[in-house]
Design an enzyme around this catalytic site. Structure first.
Site, mmCIF file in Angstrom:
data_model
loop_
_atom_site.group_PDB
_atom_site.id
_atom_site.type_symbol
_atom_site.label_atom_id
_atom_site.label_comp_id
_atom_site.label_asym_id
_atom_site.label_seq_id
_atom_site.Cartn_x
_atom_site.Cartn_y
_atom_site.Cartn_z
ATOM 1 N N PRO A 52 0.827 -1.218 0.000
ATOM 2 C CA PRO A 52 0.000 0.000 0.000
ATOM 3 C C PRO A 52 0.856 1.262 0.000
ATOM 4 C CG PRO A 52 -0.941 -1.615 1.473
ATOM 5 C CD PRO A 52 0.379 -2.181 1.023
ATOM 6 N N CYS A 53 0.470 2.211 -0.858
ATOM 7 C CA CYS A 53 1.334 3.370 -1.099
ATOM 8 C C CYS A 53 0.883 4.634 -0.389
ATOM 9 C CB CYS A 53 1.398 3.644 -2.605
ATOM 10 S SG CYS A 53 -0.202 4.105 -3.338
ATOM 11 N N GLN A 54 -0.266 4.600 0.309
ATOM 12 C CA GLN A 54 -0.840 5.851 0.819
ATOM 13 C C GLN A 54 0.117 6.624 1.709
ATOM 14 O OE1 GLN A 54 -2.290 2.865 0.831
ATOM 15 N NE2 GLN A 54 -4.488 2.971 0.444
#
Length: 210
Positions: free
Chosen positions: A73-75
């Protein structure tokens, strides 16, 4: 040469499995927790095993594969987010990819495999370009990503920051003849997609210079 096999972490709707089958690689299993993406991949890849939540997986008991792929996940790394970095709850899941890879390789070695035959031989990581600048110090998160991946092969090694203080959009690490790692930032607009969407793609070879 035997057909290559792949396991997909943070699978989503099966981007890595799709790339795999188009290149003669068999996707063996996938880890995903959202119902809709799982429904999509069950229809598109009916022979692929779904193994569930990455935090509950044991790499030593998963079916061993030649390649482990994952776009954690890149958030927390994105320039559009709060930039909590690898310390963030979502982007910190990258360390689960490292853990599972280590566990699978350790188990293969315990079984008596060595050198080129230890699985996975390859790791692929995908993420947003914000990883190049994320961290308490500018770019520290990407340095940690590199260091954790290299430590799968060479425990305790340290990876320094670049002399310039900034990570380039492409680079590599070579350790003798039995470990190589490279990364490159690619833009979807140059790969048949009608939008600009840059992503880092990083590939590590734990047994050679490929």
């Amino acid at each position: 040469m035997n057909e290559l096999t792949m396991g997909s972490l943070f699978d989503g709707i099966g981007g890595f499995p799709l790339a795999a089958v188009r290149n003669g690689i068999t996707p063996v299993w996938a880890s995903e927790i959202e119902a809709f993406p799982i429904a999509v991949t069950k229809q598109r890849f009916p022979d692929m095993l779904h193994v569930g939540d990455i935090t509950k997986l044991d790499g030593a008991t998963l079916p061993p594969v030649d390649i482990i792929c994952g776009g954690s996940p890149c958030q927390d790394l994105s320039v559009a987010g709060a930039r909590a970095g690898l310390a963030g709850e979502r982007s910190g899941l990258f360390m689960e990819q490292i853990r599972i890879t280590k566990e699978m390789r350790d188990e293969d070695i315990r079984r008596g495999r060595s050198a080129l035959s230890v699985r996975p031989r390859y790791l692929c990581w995908e993420n947003v370009p914000g990883a190049f600048s994320s961290g308490i110090e500018y770019g520290e998160d990407f340095r940690c990503v590199l260091e954790e991946i290299v430590r799968i092969k060479v425990p305790g090694i340290s990876i320094p920051r670049p002399y310039s203080g900034r990570w380039e959009s492409a680079g590599r690490i070579l350790l003798g003849n039995d470990f190589s790692l490279c990364w490159r930032c690619l833009d979807a607009q140059h790969w048949g997609v009608a939008q600009r969407r840059k992503r880092i793609f990083l590939v590590a070879d734990f047994a050679g210079r490929s």
